[in-house]
Scaffold this motif. Structure first.
Motif, PDB file in Angstrom:
ATOM      1  N   VAL A 103      -6.639   0.315   5.108  1.00 16.90           N
ATOM      2  CA  VAL A 103      -6.765  -0.791   4.259  1.00 16.90           C
ATOM      3  C   VAL A 103      -6.923  -0.603   3.224  1.00 16.90           C
ATOM      4  N   LEU A 104      -5.398  -0.313   2.106  1.00 19.39           N
ATOM      5  CA  LEU A 104      -5.933   0.118   1.320  1.00 19.39           C
ATOM      6  C   LEU A 104      -5.531  -1.567   0.013  1.00 19.39           C
ATOM      7  N   ILE A 105      -6.938  -1.462  -0.912  1.00 19.33           N
ATOM      8  CA  ILE A 105      -7.252  -2.692  -1.947  1.00 19.33           C
ATOM      9  C   ILE A 105      -6.623  -2.480  -2.828  1.00 19.33           C
ATOM     10  N   ALA A 106      -6.335  -3.380  -3.542  1.00 24.08           N
ATOM     11  CA  ALA A 106      -6.470  -3.455  -5.501  1.00 24.08           C
ATOM     12  C   ALA A 106      -6.847  -4.864  -5.911  1.00 24.08           C
ATOM     13  N   GLY A 107      -7.911  -5.487  -6.645  1.00 22.53           N
ATOM     14  CA  GLY A 107      -7.554  -6.895  -7.410  1.00 22.53           C
ATOM     15  C   GLY A 107      -7.973  -7.218  -6.394  1.00 22.53           C
ATOM     16  N   GLY A 108      -8.397  -7.048  -5.619  1.00 24.60           N
ATOM     17  CA  GLY A 108      -8.857  -8.326  -4.641  1.00 24.60           C
ATOM     18  C   GLY A 108      -7.882  -8.689  -3.833  1.00 24.60           C
ATOM     19  N   ARG A 109      -6.915  -7.958  -3.203  1.00 23.44           N
ATOM     20  CA  ARG A 109      -5.731  -8.188  -2.848  1.00 23.44           C
ATOM     21  C   ARG A 109      -5.559  -7.110  -1.908  1.00 23.44           C
ATOM     22  N   LEU A 116      -3.129  -3.593  -0.857  1.00 24.58           N
ATOM     23  CA  LEU A 116      -1.764  -3.561  -1.077  1.00 24.58           C
ATOM     24  C   LEU A 116      -0.722  -3.169   0.089  1.00 24.58           C
ATOM     25  N   ALA A 117      -1.699  -2.374   1.034  1.00 21.45           N
ATOM     26  CA  ALA A 117      -1.312  -1.948   1.884  1.00 21.45           C
ATOM     27  C   ALA A 117      -1.721  -1.404   3.252  1.00 21.45           C
ATOM     28  N   VAL A 118      -0.867  -1.704   4.774  1.00 17.62           N
ATOM     29  CA  VAL A 118      -1.929  -1.275   5.954  1.00 17.62           C
ATOM     30  C   VAL A 118      -0.672  -0.370   6.968  1.00 17.62           C
ATOM     31  N   GLU A 119      -1.574   0.807   6.529  1.00 15.10           N
ATOM     32  CA  GLU A 119      -1.014   2.301   6.840  1.00 15.10           C
ATOM     33  C   GLU A 119      -2.050   2.515   8.134  1.00 15.10           C
ATOM     34  N   ASP A 120      -1.349   3.347   9.248  1.00 11.22           N
ATOM     35  CA  ASP A 120      -1.303   4.011  10.405  1.00 11.22           C
ATOM     36  C   ASP A 120      -2.495   5.111   9.914  1.00 11.22           C
ATOM     37  N   VAL A 121      -4.190   5.484  10.458  1.00 10.82           N
ATOM     38  CA  VAL A 121      -4.361   6.520  10.350  1.00 10.82           C
ATOM     39  C   VAL A 121      -3.748   7.489  10.902  1.00 10.82           C
ATOM     40  N   ASP A 122      -2.606   7.985  11.436  1.00  6.43           N
ATOM     41  CA  ASP A 122      -1.509   8.959  11.645  1.00  6.43           C
ATOM     42  C   ASP A 122      -1.158   9.472  10.152  1.00  6.43           C
ATOM     43  N   ASP A 123      -0.617   8.500   8.618  1.00  9.57           N
ATOM     44  CA  ASP A 123      -0.089   8.830   7.801  1.00  9.57           C
ATOM     45  C   ASP A 123      -0.576   9.265   6.670  1.00  9.57           C
ATOM     46  N   ALA A 124      -0.038  10.479   6.322  1.00  8.85           N
ATOM     47  CA  ALA A 124      -0.491  11.468   5.710  1.00  8.85           C
ATOM     48  C   ALA A 124      -1.433  10.770   4.504  1.00  8.85           C
ATOM     49  N   ASP A 125      -2.603  11.225   4.463  1.00  6.49           N
ATOM     50  CA  ASP A 125      -3.681  10.804   3.300  1.00  6.49           C
ATOM     51  C   ASP A 125      -3.629  10.955   1.947  1.00  6.49           C
ATOM     52  N   THR A 126      -2.978  10.051   0.897  1.00  8.52           N
ATOM     53  CA  THR A 126      -2.557  11.059  -0.221  1.00  8.52           C
ATOM     54  C   THR A 126      -3.818  10.068  -1.182  1.00  8.52           C
ATOM     55  N   VAL A 127      -4.239   9.121  -1.167  1.00  7.59           N
ATOM     56  CA  VAL A 127      -5.289   8.576  -1.618  1.00  7.59           C
ATOM     57  C   VAL A 127      -6.273   9.431  -2.276  1.00  7.59           C
ATOM     58  N   PRO A 128      -6.467   9.498  -3.500  1.00  2.00           N
ATOM     59  CA  PRO A 128      -7.070  10.157  -4.753  1.00  2.00           C
ATOM     60  C   PRO A 128      -8.804  10.495  -3.953  1.00  2.00           C
TER      61      PRO A 128
END
Length: 478
Positions: free
Chosen positions: A38-44, A46-58
């Motif tokens: 679960v990707l979160i920004a500003g209290g909301r 932003l996205a729900v990703e599969d863990v198999d997806d490439a993790d591009t989060v800094p």
């Protein structure tokens, strides 16, 4: 609820704005339980990703890993009495919201039977202002029906409230009982005209008065359930169904207590009438035999009934006949509850115990059921259902665009509840001594931790008064 289209988002910009990433092997989504991020920004969300997806989060973005805990959407209790204003010696908003987040609830809907009762739009606004800065949870209010002015519901500002509480029977903290059948029908007419959802304490007060005049007050708790019999609820529910049929008013029966009432409402709903019902944690957890043993601790209105009634309510939960589960969190002080049988008020604390108490009951009743199926049922009744019924946008589901309200839930944890665990101001629980299955380990509201069981620490008291959806907007039914 508007959802963000990830394909239209610039991934680099999304990552730049991220505040938190929550990873779980058992993420509870509308599509089922699955691994995810679960990707979160500003209290909301932003996205729900599969863990198999490439993790591009800094790497600089904070992360939480829920491990094998379920991650649920923030739970919603649509039936609490946090006692503000005027009854804060029993409970206050800070303590009530602590109990809520410790139980996994990030949103509550508070009842109007306070001192003074919340019967006008201005009273609702004043209550919201009073609570601002003192709440760990987001909140909305059920306005109270004024028996002298039922026509007010026809012009109720949906920004203030979209639901109204109707007391058809009285007790110690119910000062605005509708005893006049003409006034009750006017309320149904006005609510239908104003698009207002009625929530009802459906018992027949005149029937109870008649019986009280014949029997007198109960002398002990062995008599209590019989002195507030099922006939009062059955008669009132039948009247509500007829008024719904006549006027098309949306009605939700609160704390339904008997098998006959569950059958009536289920049949009415199957016939297409806009009527639904709530079951409460205490009616699922206790029977009249417990009241004989525990006395005032489980003295309630409606009273707790017999084993066959409890079995029917559990079946309503399993079948989906019930729409919501509520706590009817209604604390009283120990001094108040230890008065005589005639004077002790009905009600008990319950928001903290609700989710784990129901989960404990489900695992004991249906031990062979797939836990993913069981947790989906819990979420349906404690998140999705109330969000839909009461038009709470951004609540009840983990989807893009929703509020980032999340609960880390350990489904197999076992622990004994004691008074030391109680966060409600009253300091006691009817569940003391129970061995619970399941524990809320962490609660996030708007992407920030508001309860951490490991440290016993709470977050910021910046819960919001939720703006209401316009009455004309329809949402998916429960």
């Amino acid at each position: 609820m508007a959802e963000l289209n990830e394909t239209e988002l610039n991934k680099a910009e999304l990552n730049e704005n991220l505040d938190l990433v929550v990873t779980a092997r058992r993420l509870v989504t509308p599509e089922g339980v699955r691994p995810g991020r679960v990707l979160i920004a500003g209290g909301r969300v932003l996205a729900v990703e599969d863990v198999d997806d490439a993790d591009t989060v800094p790497a600089s973005v904070p992360r939480m890993d829920a491990g094998d805990h379920y991650v649920l959407p923030g739970l919603i209790d649509s039936h609490v009495h946090f006692r503000t204003p005027g009854l804060t010696h029993k409970e206050d908003w800070e303590h009530g919201s602590r109990a809520a987040v410790a139980g996994g609830f990030t949103t509550v809907m508070d009842m109007p039977n306070t001192v003074p009762p919340t019967l006008t739009e201005e009273a609702v606004r004043e209550k919201a202002a009073m609570i601002a800065g003192h709440s760990l949870v987001d909140h909305r209010f059920h306005i109270g029906l004024d028996p002298e002015r039922p026509e007010l519901l026809a012009t109720l500002d949906p920004e203030v409230a979209t639901s109204a509480k109707v007391f058809m029977a009285g007790h110690h903290t119910a000062p605005t009982v509708v005893r006049d059948p003409v006034a009750l029908e006017k309320a149904f007419v006005a609510a239908a005209e104003g698009g207002v959802q009625l929530v009802l304490h459906a018992e027949d007060d005149l029937l109870f008065q008649l019986l009280d005049g014949w029997w007198g007050d109960p002398e002990n708790y062995r008599e209590y359930e019989a002195r507030r019999p099922r006939s009062g609820g059955i008669a009132a529910v039948a009247r509500v169904i007829e008024l719904v049929r006549r006027h098309g008013t949306k009605a939700h029966i609160l704390h339904l207590s008997s098998a006959e009432e569950a059958d009536l409402v289920s049949a009415a709903r199957a016939a297409g009438l806009p009527v639904s019902f709530e079951v409460t944690g205490h009616h699922l957890s206790f029977t009249d035999e417990d009241t004989k043993r525990l006395g005032a601790r489980t003295r309630l209105s409606p009273s707790i009934r017999q084993q066959a009634d409890q079995d029917r309510l559990w079946e309503a939960l399993r079948s989906g006949h019930s729409a919501t589960i509520g706590s009817d969190h209604a604390p009283h002080t120990v001094e108040e509850k230890t008065q005589t049988v005639q004077k002790s008020p009905p009600g008990l604390p319950g928001v903290q115990e609700l989710a784990v108490g129901v989960w404990t009951g489900m695992r004991r009743r249906w031990p062979d059921e797939n836990p993913d199926v069981a947790v989906a049922r819990l979420v349906r009744h404690l998140a999705e259902g109330p969000a839909d019924l009461f038009r709470l946008p951004g609540k009840g589901r983990i989807v893009p665009g929703a509020d980032a309200d999340l609960v880390f839930f350990a489904p197999d944890a076992t622990w004994m509840l004691s008074a030391h665990d109680v966060r409600a101001k009253c300091g006691w629980s009817a569940y003391e001594g129970w061995t619970m299955t399941g524990r809320v380990e962490r609660t996030l509201r708007a992407g920030k931790v508001v309860w951490d069981a490991a440290t016993g620490e709470f977050g910021d008291y910046d819960g919001r008064w939720l703006s209401c959806a316009p009455a004309a907007v329809e949402t998916e039914g429960v």
